[in-house]
Scaffold this motif. Structure first.
Motif, PDB file in Angstrom:
ATOM      1  N   PRO A 262      -5.189   7.188   6.193  1.00 36.09           N
ATOM      2  CA  PRO A 262      -5.840   7.860   5.060  1.00 36.09           C
ATOM      3  C   PRO A 262      -5.049   7.694   3.768  1.00 36.09           C
ATOM      4  CG  PRO A 262      -5.740   9.313   6.971  1.00 36.09           C
ATOM      5  CD  PRO A 262      -4.877   8.127   7.287  1.00 36.09           C
ATOM      6  N   LYS A 263      -3.722   7.621   3.877  1.00 32.44           N
ATOM      7  CA  LYS A 263      -2.916   7.440   2.666  1.00 32.44           C
ATOM      8  C   LYS A 263      -2.955   5.995   2.190  1.00 32.44           C
ATOM      9  CE  LYS A 263       0.666  10.345   4.119  1.00 32.44           C
ATOM     10  NZ  LYS A 263       2.094  10.380   4.367  1.00 32.44           N
TER      11      LYS A 263
ATOM     12  N   ARG B  90       0.826  -1.213   0.000  1.00 32.90           N
ATOM     13  CA  ARG B  90       0.000   0.000   0.000  1.00 32.90           C
ATOM     14  C   ARG B  90       0.860   1.264   0.000  1.00 32.90           C
ATOM     15  NH1 ARG B  90      -5.121  -0.465   0.034  1.00 32.90           N
ATOM     16  NH2 ARG B  90      -6.068  -2.414   0.689  1.00 32.90           N
ATOM     17  N   LYS B  91       2.042   1.154   0.584  1.00 36.34           N
ATOM     18  CA  LYS B  91       2.903   2.331   0.608  1.00 36.34           C
ATOM     19  C   LYS B  91       3.494   2.609  -0.776  1.00 36.34           C
ATOM     20  CE  LYS B  91       6.584   4.395   3.181  1.00 36.34           C
ATOM     21  NZ  LYS B  91       6.076   5.769   3.246  1.00 36.34           N
ATOM     22  N   VAL B  92       3.738   1.538  -1.544  1.00 35.28           N
ATOM     23  CA  VAL B  92       4.255   1.725  -2.909  1.00 35.28           C
ATOM     24  C   VAL B  92       3.247   2.509  -3.747  1.00 35.28           C
ATOM     25  CG1 VAL B  92       4.950   0.534  -5.029  1.00 35.28           C
ATOM     26  CG2 VAL B  92       5.575  -0.419  -2.798  1.00 35.28           C
ATOM     27  N   ILE B  93       1.969   2.154  -3.609  1.00 38.57           N
ATOM     28  CA  ILE B  93       0.968   2.749  -4.508  1.00 38.57           C
ATOM     29  C   ILE B  93       0.231   3.923  -3.866  1.00 38.57           C
ATOM     30  CG2 ILE B  93       0.660   0.584  -5.772  1.00 38.57           C
ATOM     31  CD1 ILE B  93      -2.099   0.381  -4.266  1.00 38.57           C
ATOM     32  N   GLN B  94       0.740   4.394  -2.713  1.00 37.83           N
ATOM     33  CA  GLN B  94       0.129   5.571  -2.087  1.00 37.83           C
ATOM     34  C   GLN B  94       0.081   6.707  -3.092  1.00 37.83           C
ATOM     35  OE1 GLN B  94       2.169   6.908   1.401  1.00 37.83           O
ATOM     36  NE2 GLN B  94       1.042   5.533   2.759  1.00 37.83           N
TER      37      GLN B  94
ATOM     38  N   ARG C 278       5.066   4.944   9.823  1.00 37.94           N
ATOM     39  CA  ARG C 278       5.363   3.722  10.572  1.00 37.94           C
ATOM     40  C   ARG C 278       5.383   2.616   9.539  1.00 37.94           C
ATOM     41  NH1 ARG C 278       3.293   3.775  16.064  1.00 37.94           N
ATOM     42  NH2 ARG C 278       3.090   5.950  16.649  1.00 37.94           N
ATOM     43  N   GLU C 279       6.572   2.217   9.132  1.00 41.03           N
ATOM     44  CA  GLU C 279       6.646   1.329   7.973  1.00 41.03           C
ATOM     45  C   GLU C 279       6.463  -0.141   8.284  1.00 41.03           C
ATOM     46  OE1 GLU C 279      10.008   1.846   5.476  1.00 41.03           O
ATOM     47  OE2 GLU C 279       9.246   3.718   4.659  1.00 41.03           O
TER      48      GLU C 279
END
Lengths: 435, 435
Positions: free
Chosen positions: B188-189, A67-71, B412-413
């Protein structure tokens, strides 16, 4: 699956490995709706799994939340899903969280361990293709030594300290090296009441050299390195069985051991529903043309380790490596954009940047297209390349810090038994790649 | 249990928490044979478990291999063992790996979650006393949001995003704060297609203030901090039941939620075999005299959270905190050395260095014996104290690096769902503290 409708065509990508992530990144805001599905919510940097298994790194530092990649990608959706079937007639995928229609389907599911049909080996040995499996392996290795302390007779104790690694590819070689370094620097201090000299690391290779996808020079160097670390290498030996106690082979050799780590082969993680003609049997890879289009389909593609593209230069397909997966992902994204614009597609051509493997401290082998070298410099190159390939600044920093610490202190601190399952249950969980 | 015999008397320590590790360190090379037993092969820095559960830290950085602590200690043994019973008449402990004779027995098993006999709550709610439980909780929290994406109706979706924390002690407060920060900066992100505003964090406290072991000033400040982060606080409310869907209370309040995190109490991890008189019932703590000697025994001691020493200054026993455990461990080691030399023992006196809790970014409360303060400076003090208290240079460095990164990036990864169990199975594993 609760994906909103969109004026754009929908691309569904199954799998968030190197191939899936690389195509996803390139498809950002490209007038397609993209849905990425994976069974895990994180991308795994597989080349470093062996360091998690041997206590050198924490699992979180080699994984990255998808999810962080495609944020902040528009019209881009991730779902935690296990895809069960492809219904190509209706352009549907069926999953544990519901069905989804696709306009284009990208299969990037990668591979799992291949036991070549030997259920006994599958039941009793371990593999290391996912983070949970690596953590299980870490626990298993350490539990062997805890058990060895309790063993009543010498034979049982030695079996617990005997490690048999089947498969002389990069995973087997790197694991063997890491185990040998644990033997040298860590285990004697952790287990002063065990005679760690009795620990054996046996690497069994069916072919006539280890690292046989690299140059002969690299094979020889890695063999020399492993031997200097005390690893016994057996070549031209095929393991035929393992009942949990004795490893049998096609020759006279046999091994009494509690631990077999199986890295002798992989097979594609197939999803049912594709035509038989599209499947390369035994290794379960999906046949694709030069555009990674699956044989017999117009809107289904396969990329990365699961795809097999037979070309003049690579008549048996490309090597199953991160570089191929990444390059196929990038090109397919470009081709899908061309497709939308009705431009002609570009065929895949692999740009071989080389390959490398590390055996231990100051010991690595590197094959670049024009240069082959090994030793200290190769080891630094290996570390540098792996460090910059990790996703995310924090992962890079934490891995770097760990490596510096481990190097200076001759240590590997991440040796917690964090998944302390009963051995039997653990072995079972090992044999499924579904974890 | 395969422990060699020794000319020295044997001290057996059960538990490698703050109490067990502190006595072990002090007993290094002190003309005693020491055997340390624990169910895990690592020491857990419990005050930071909530950061593992909320994705701020990796589990390995708040744990430390016990074998590494006692490396190079002479006549010192660690065994991975689950002690089942004490046979005080024969000076024996009985464990899953066999029996062991002791001359002195030190019980330092700590506490587990106390559900006060409510089996329904135990079955359906989660706790956070160990690393595996924290990882389960992390997975559970994130899976709630993955499921919320799939929910068909608004009510189900809101239940999945409603978090009820029972217990306003440090664990409840710190978890509530961390969840609130996830709500603000990360979710939210990560979930642009969910309305994260609907996420609720409810903290329920049976008493009339939160952090009721701290000063009133700190209670008020922490309440203010939590409210500013959007946490709803309910005081003087007692939770009476939770069937997996609805939380009931002693008043009119009720909550529809998929997630109850229970931090409302602890009880000692008792080992059977001690006389009834020695046990403080309901909370299962072991009654000890001022030398931490268990009531009714001459050679059995209890230290740390499981011990209850009723003194004039602390008529209901000392607070169950790391500082008490560490000080009792250190003193008991000194007393055991005195015992060997036939010197008079020194009674325990708690040196209260203060207590603190963090609520979030720039928000903490600190009670020192003479000063009470809160806010940014308190937050830096909190971080500094926790950082220096971690065992091991590498853990300190990795935690520091993570905190700096999280602070700068509002991130927070470590939000990997690494133990993706079926929810039901997960809930069950939660309710046992044995993991």
């Amino acid at each position: 699956m609760n994906i909103p409708s969109s004026p754009y065509k929908r691309i569904v990508i199954i799998g968030g490995g190197f191939a899936g992530i690389s195509i996803a990144k390139k498809l950002r805001n490209k007038k397609y709706q993209v849905v990425l599905l994976d069974k895990h919510n994180y991308h795994t940097f597989q080349p470093l799994l062996y360091q998690v298994a041997t206590g050198g790194l924490e699992p979180d530092s080699i994984a990255y939340p998808i999810r962080k990649v495609i944020q902040e990608y528009d019209n881009f959706y991730f779902r935690l899903a296990d895809v069960k079937e492809i219904d190509a007639k209706q352009n549907l995928i069926l999953s544990d969280i519901g069905d989804l229609h696709y306009d284009y389907l990208i299969i990037a599911t990668g591979t799992k361990t291949n036991y070549f049909g030997n259920k006994e080996i599958e039941r009793n040995s371990m593999s290391m293709k996912t983070i949970p499996q690596s953590l299980n392996l870490r626990s298993y290795i350490l539990e062997n030594f805890e058990q060895a302390l309790l063993a009543d007779d010498e034979i049982e104790r030695e079996n617990l300290m005997n490690f048999v690694l089947v498969g002389g590819g990069p995973t087997g070689v790197e694991l063997a090296g890491a185990l040998a370094e644990m033997k040298k620097a860590i285990l004697p201090k952790d287990y002063p009441d065990l005679n760690i000299d009795k620990m054996q690391i046996n690497l069994i290779q069916s072919g006539d050299r280890i690292l046989n996808t690299m140059t002969e020079k690299s094979s020889e160097a890695s063999e020399k390195f492993l031997k200097s670390l005390g690893v016994s290498i057996y070549k031209n030996v095929r393991v035929t069985g393992y009942d949990g106690h004795v490893v049998t082979t096609n020759g006279n050799l046999s091994f009494n051991t509690s631990t077999v780590i199986w890295t002798a082969g992989v097979q594609g993680k197939l999803i049912s529903g594709l035509n038989k003609d599209a499947i390369f049997e035994r290794i379960d890879r999906i046949k694709v043309d030069e555009f990674n289009k699956v044989k017999g389909y117009e809107n289904i593609f396969a990329i990365g380790d699961i795809a097999i593209m037979e070309t003049e230069k690579y008549p048996q397909g490309h090597p199953q490596m991160a570089q191929v997966a990444i390059q196929q992902g990038v090109l397919l994204a470009e081709n899908l954009i061309k497709l939308r614009k009705n431009e002609p597609l570009k065929p895949f051509e692999y740009n071989d940047k080389g390959s490398m493997a590390t055996i231990g401290r100051n010991k690595a082998v590197v094959d670049l297209p024009k240069y082959h070298f090994n030793g200290v410099f190769a080891w630094f190159v290996w570390m540098f390349v792996h460090l910059i390939s990790l996703i995310g600044f924090k992962n890079k920093a934490v891995v770097f810090l760990n490596w510096v610490y481990n190097y200076i202190r001759f240590d590997r601190e991440a040796r917690l038994i964090i998944r302390p399952y009963k051995r039997k249950a653990m072995q079972q969980s090992f044999t499924t790649d579904e974890i």
